[in-house]
Structure formats: structure tokens, C-alpha cells
Motif scaffolding. Structure first.
Motif, PDB file in Angstrom:
ATOM      1  N   THR A 121       0.844  -1.201   0.000  1.00 56.62           N
ATOM      2  CA  THR A 121       0.000   0.000   0.000  1.00 56.62           C
ATOM      3  C   THR A 121       0.873   1.243   0.000  1.00 56.62           C
ATOM      4  O   THR A 121       0.645   2.176  -0.781  1.00 56.62           O
ATOM      5  CB  THR A 121      -0.935  -0.001   1.221  1.00 56.62           C
ATOM      6  N   ARG A 122       1.887   1.267   0.836  1.00 56.74           N
ATOM      7  CA  ARG A 122       2.773   2.435   0.917  1.00 56.74           C
ATOM      8  C   ARG A 122       3.483   2.683  -0.415  1.00 56.74           C
ATOM      9  O   ARG A 122       3.617   3.820  -0.850  1.00 56.74           O
ATOM     10  CB  ARG A 122       3.793   2.227   2.049  1.00 56.74           C
ATOM     11  N   GLU A 169       0.937   4.023  -2.918  1.00 57.96           N
ATOM     12  CA  GLU A 169       0.629   5.418  -2.553  1.00 57.96           C
ATOM     13  C   GLU A 169       1.763   6.346  -2.973  1.00 57.96           C
ATOM     14  O   GLU A 169       1.525   7.454  -3.445  1.00 57.96           O
ATOM     15  CB  GLU A 169       0.351   5.531  -1.056  1.00 57.96           C
ATOM     16  N   TRP A 170       3.009   5.891  -2.810  1.00 59.43           N
ATOM     17  CA  TRP A 170       4.147   6.686  -3.261  1.00 59.43           C
ATOM     18  C   TRP A 170       4.050   6.929  -4.775  1.00 59.43           C
ATOM     19  O   TRP A 170       4.261   8.056  -5.250  1.00 59.43           O
ATOM     20  CB  TRP A 170       5.475   5.994  -2.916  1.00 59.43           C
ATOM     21  N   ILE A 196       1.407   6.903  -6.700  1.00 63.11           N
ATOM     22  CA  ILE A 196       0.295   7.822  -6.980  1.00 63.11           C
ATOM     23  C   ILE A 196       0.710   9.253  -6.658  1.00 63.11           C
ATOM     24  O   ILE A 196       0.463  10.178  -7.448  1.00 63.11           O
ATOM     25  CB  ILE A 196      -0.963   7.399  -6.198  1.00 63.11           C
ATOM     26  N   ASP A 197       1.352   9.457  -5.521  1.00 59.36           N
ATOM     27  CA  ASP A 197       1.822  10.799  -5.151  1.00 59.36           C
ATOM     28  C   ASP A 197       2.829  11.331  -6.166  1.00 59.36           C
ATOM     29  O   ASP A 197       2.779  12.504  -6.553  1.00 59.36           O
ATOM     30  CB  ASP A 197       2.453  10.794  -3.758  1.00 59.36           C
ATOM     31  N   ARG A 213       1.000  12.416  -9.261  1.00 62.36           N
ATOM     32  CA  ARG A 213       0.406  13.744  -9.056  1.00 62.36           C
ATOM     33  C   ARG A 213       1.461  14.836  -9.175  1.00 62.36           C
ATOM     34  O   ARG A 213       1.249  15.868  -9.797  1.00 62.36           O
ATOM     35  CB  ARG A 213      -0.262  13.825  -7.682  1.00 62.36           C
ATOM     36  N   TYR A 224      -5.517  -4.042  -5.530  1.00 63.29           N
ATOM     37  CA  TYR A 224      -5.615  -2.809  -6.321  1.00 63.29           C
ATOM     38  C   TYR A 224      -7.020  -2.203  -6.242  1.00 63.29           C
ATOM     39  O   TYR A 224      -7.163  -0.979  -6.170  1.00 63.29           O
ATOM     40  CB  TYR A 224      -5.203  -3.051  -7.768  1.00 63.29           C
ATOM     41  N   LEU A 229      -7.443  -0.232  -3.183  1.00 61.00           N
ATOM     42  CA  LEU A 229      -6.754   1.054  -3.253  1.00 61.00           C
ATOM     43  C   LEU A 229      -7.447   2.051  -4.188  1.00 61.00           C
ATOM     44  O   LEU A 229      -6.949   3.159  -4.372  1.00 61.00           O
ATOM     45  CB  LEU A 229      -5.307   0.855  -3.694  1.00 61.00           C
TER      46      LEU A 229
END
Length: 150
Positions: A101-102, A105-106, A108-109, A112, A134, A137
Motif C-alpha cells: 500500500t505504501r 501510494e508513493w 500515486i503521489d 500527481r 488494487y 486502493l
């Protein structure tokens, strides 16, 4: 997870990355941990391309996860930029710890930060646990993927 570092992969990380890529039924058939030469050449090419990012997650000086993030500029969707997440792997003894998950998330960040309007990924249809992961998430199975082996 404050003891986790996500950074660009280095040549010395290749054995750990390839071991994770080969550590399942599908990867065992595709990867060659005994010959790291093609992986080193591929990492060199990735490192030279500003739209490619081979990331590793490192805990206590040990590579425990990896993924590749690719940024694609395009004309479709009103000239939007998208990212593709590929080759997500978590070391076997880290699975279920929240590391996956981390790492996503990294990605995705980072997408962005790079002004992407869409993040996409594929997962082999046989990986039912990955599909649930997935979807949990926020990813939706919106398309059917096609591949042509060359």
C-alpha cells in the motif's frame, strides 16, 4: 513505516529486485536470476530516461519492494499525462505489512507531482489477490488488456 526509504534503484539493487520478480509462479518462468547482465543494461536505460522511475523500497539497508513508474505524455484525454505502474513486487516476508500500500501510494503521489491525470496498471488475470489489493486502493478494472509476445 517511518523506517522505510523509497529511492531510485541502483545497480547493486538488481539481485534483490530480480529475486523478487522471480519469486512467484509467473515470474519463475520469466526471470533469470543467474544472469543479471540484461537487467543491468535495462536499468541503465531506465536511469537515462526522465519519464522512467525504477523505485525500490528499502528498510534497514535491505531492498524489500520495487516497482517501475512510467510517465506518458499523450494527445488523448485532452493532451493529458498518465502514469503506468509495472512490476510491483514485495519481498515475501514483508507481504501483509502494509508495504505494498505504501509503495503504491508513493507512485500515486509521484504521479500527481508529475501532473498526471490518470494512473493505470495491469495485473495478470491469475493474480486474484493482486486484483483485490488494487481494487481496495481505488483502482477499477475498466479495460481489457491485450499483449502480443514478440
Amino acid at each position: 513505516m517511518s523506517d522505510l526509504e523509497i529511492r531510485p534503484a541502483a545497480l547493486e539493487d538488481i539481485p534483490a529486485i530480480v529475486a523478487m520478480l522471480a519469486d512467484d509462479q509467473l515470474g519463475a518462468q520469466r526471470e533469470s536470476p543467474d544472469d543479471l547482465t540484461p537487467y543491468a543494461a535495462a536499468l541503465e536505460l531506465l536511469a537515462q530516461d526522465p519519464n522512467q522511475y525504477q523505485a525500490v523500497a528499502v528498510r534497514a539497508d535491505r531492498v524489500v519492494g520495487t516497482l517501475q513508474l512510467t510517465i506518458i505524455h499523450g494527445l488523448s484525454r485532452r493532451g493529458s499525462t498518465r502514469s503506468i505502474i509495472e512490476g510491483v513486487r514485495i519481498h515475501a516476508d514483508e507481504r501483509g505489512s502494509g508495504l505494498g500500500t505504501r509503495l503504491i501510494e508513493w507512485a500515486i503521489d509521484e504521479s500527481r507531482r508529475r501532473d498526471c491525470q490518470l494512473v493505470q496498471l495491469t495485473s495478470d488475470a491469475s493474480r486474484t489477490d493482486a486484483r483485490r489489493f488494487y481494487e481496495r486502493l481505488g483502482f477499477t478494472p475498466s479495460h481489457i488488456g491485450f499483449k502480443l509476445q514478440l
